[in-house]
Design a protein around this motif. Structure first.
Motif, short mmCIF file in Angstrom:
data_model
loop_
_atom_site.label_atom_id
_atom_site.label_comp_id
_atom_site.label_asym_id
_atom_site.label_seq_id
_atom_site.Cartn_x
_atom_site.Cartn_y
_atom_site.Cartn_z
N SER A 180 13.29 -35.09 48.65
CA SER A 180 13.05 -34.51 47.43
C SER A 180 13.85 -35.09 45.99
N LEU A 181 14.84 -35.10 46.28
CA LEU A 181 15.75 -35.42 45.26
C LEU A 181 15.37 -37.04 44.79
N THR A 182 15.29 -37.77 45.84
CA THR A 182 15.11 -39.10 45.65
C THR A 182 13.76 -39.60 45.21
N ASN A 183 12.92 -38.74 45.85
CA ASN A 183 11.51 -38.86 45.09
C ASN A 183 11.26 -38.49 43.85
N VAL A 184 12.18 -37.39 43.35
CA VAL A 184 12.27 -37.11 41.74
C VAL A 184 12.67 -38.30 41.03
N VAL A 185 13.80 -38.94 41.47
CA VAL A 185 14.52 -40.06 40.83
C VAL A 185 13.28 -41.04 40.62
N TYR A 186 12.86 -41.62 41.91
CA TYR A 186 12.13 -42.92 41.82
C TYR A 186 10.68 -42.65 41.09
N ALA A 187 10.30 -41.14 40.81
CA ALA A 187 9.24 -40.94 40.00
C ALA A 187 9.23 -41.13 38.65
N ARG A 188 10.79 -41.09 38.24
CA ARG A 188 11.04 -41.45 36.82
C ARG A 188 10.86 -42.87 36.36
N GLY A 189 10.97 -43.76 37.40
CA GLY A 189 10.72 -45.19 37.09
C GLY A 189 11.73 -45.88 36.57
N ARG A 190 11.87 -46.76 35.91
CA ARG A 190 12.99 -47.65 35.63
C ARG A 190 13.31 -47.53 33.93
N ASN A 191 14.62 -47.84 33.48
CA ASN A 191 14.85 -47.78 32.28
C ASN A 191 14.48 -49.28 31.50
N GLU A 192 14.81 -49.53 30.38
CA GLU A 192 14.49 -50.78 29.66
C GLU A 192 15.15 -52.05 30.27
N LYS A 193 16.25 -51.59 31.22
CA LYS A 193 16.92 -52.78 31.73
C LYS A 193 16.49 -53.01 33.18
N GLY A 194 15.54 -52.28 33.47
CA GLY A 194 15.10 -52.28 34.93
C GLY A 194 15.85 -51.64 35.94
N GLU A 195 16.77 -50.71 35.41
CA GLU A 195 17.69 -49.93 36.36
C GLU A 195 16.89 -48.74 36.67
N VAL A 196 17.28 -48.20 37.94
CA VAL A 196 16.76 -46.79 38.44
C VAL A 196 17.12 -45.74 37.28
N ASN A 197 16.31 -45.08 36.63
CA ASN A 197 16.38 -44.04 35.83
C ASN A 197 16.92 -42.76 36.21
N TYR A 198 18.11 -42.53 36.69
CA TYR A 198 18.88 -41.42 37.28
C TYR A 198 19.01 -40.25 36.10
N PRO A 199 18.34 -39.16 36.73
CA PRO A 199 18.49 -37.90 35.46
C PRO A 199 20.15 -37.63 35.61
N LEU A 200 20.54 -37.11 34.65
CA LEU A 200 21.85 -36.29 34.78
C LEU A 200 21.96 -35.08 35.88
N TRP A 201 20.77 -34.34 36.05
CA TRP A 201 20.88 -33.52 36.96
C TRP A 201 19.49 -33.10 37.20
N ILE A 202 18.99 -32.70 38.39
CA ILE A 202 17.85 -32.05 39.05
C ILE A 202 18.02 -30.71 39.44
N TRP A 203 17.04 -29.76 39.11
CA TRP A 203 17.47 -28.08 39.44
C TRP A 203 16.00 -27.58 39.19
N GLY A 204 16.13 -26.47 39.73
CA GLY A 204 15.08 -25.54 39.57
C GLY A 204 15.38 -24.43 38.37
N LYS A 205 16.21 -24.70 37.66
CA LYS A 205 16.69 -23.70 36.65
C LYS A 205 17.99 -22.73 37.34
N ASN A 206 18.45 -23.17 38.20
CA ASN A 206 19.75 -22.53 38.72
C ASN A 206 20.81 -23.44 39.10
N SER A 207 21.80 -23.06 38.38
CA SER A 207 23.13 -23.96 38.35
C SER A 207 23.82 -24.10 39.55
N GLY A 208 23.50 -22.95 40.04
CA GLY A 208 24.32 -22.96 41.78
C GLY A 208 23.84 -24.06 42.68
N PHE A 209 23.01 -24.54 42.53
CA PHE A 209 22.14 -25.46 43.56
C PHE A 209 21.33 -26.47 42.65
#
Length: 124
Positions: free
Chosen positions: A40-69
């Motif tokens: 699921s985390l991988t799917n979220v990352v790849y759904a974001r596409g690529r940045n202007e340099k053509g690199e994978v656009n990784y978010p700083l974090w992926i969460w469901g509004k709970n910082s514990g996980f």
């Protein structure tokens, strides 16, 4: 602050794997495998596409509004502190310099997400 320590012990050639690392508080209990979460985390990352340099656009974090996980980009998470500083400085200007508000890690993450939503992914 684990991201500051971990990078010192992992070869740079393996840092790509640390851009979607699973972070869990010590009071989180896992009762099944994490394979579907990692997918699921991988799917979220790849759904974001690529940045202007053509690199994978990784978010700083992926969460469901709970910082514990959450999924955490350990390699780039240091950017969070600059974003938080900007948010808090703007908030202080709006509130007239009031510093009476009590905050937690979860509220800091939420504040940054409100202003920099492009830096954050939502847990499915």
């Amino acid at each position: 602050f684990s991201y500051e320590v971990i990078l010192k012990y992992i070869p740079r050639s393996e840092w790509e794997d640390l851009k979607t690392a699973v972070y869990m508080d010590t009071d989180v209990v896992v009762i099944s495998g994490l394979n579907s979460l990692l997918s699921s985390l991988t799917n979220v990352v790849y759904a974001r596409g690529r940045n202007e340099k053509g690199e994978v656009n990784y978010p700083l974090w992926i969460w469901g509004k709970n910082s514990g996980f959450m999924g955490m980009n350990i390699v780039d998470f240091h950017e969070f502190w600059g974003l938080l500083r900007n948010v808090l400085m703007n908030e202080a200007e709006v509130l007239g310099g009031s510093k009476d508000k009590v905050r937690s890690d979860q509220s800091f993450l939420g504040l940054v997400q409100e202003q920099y939503s492009e830096k954050v992914g939502d847990m499915p």
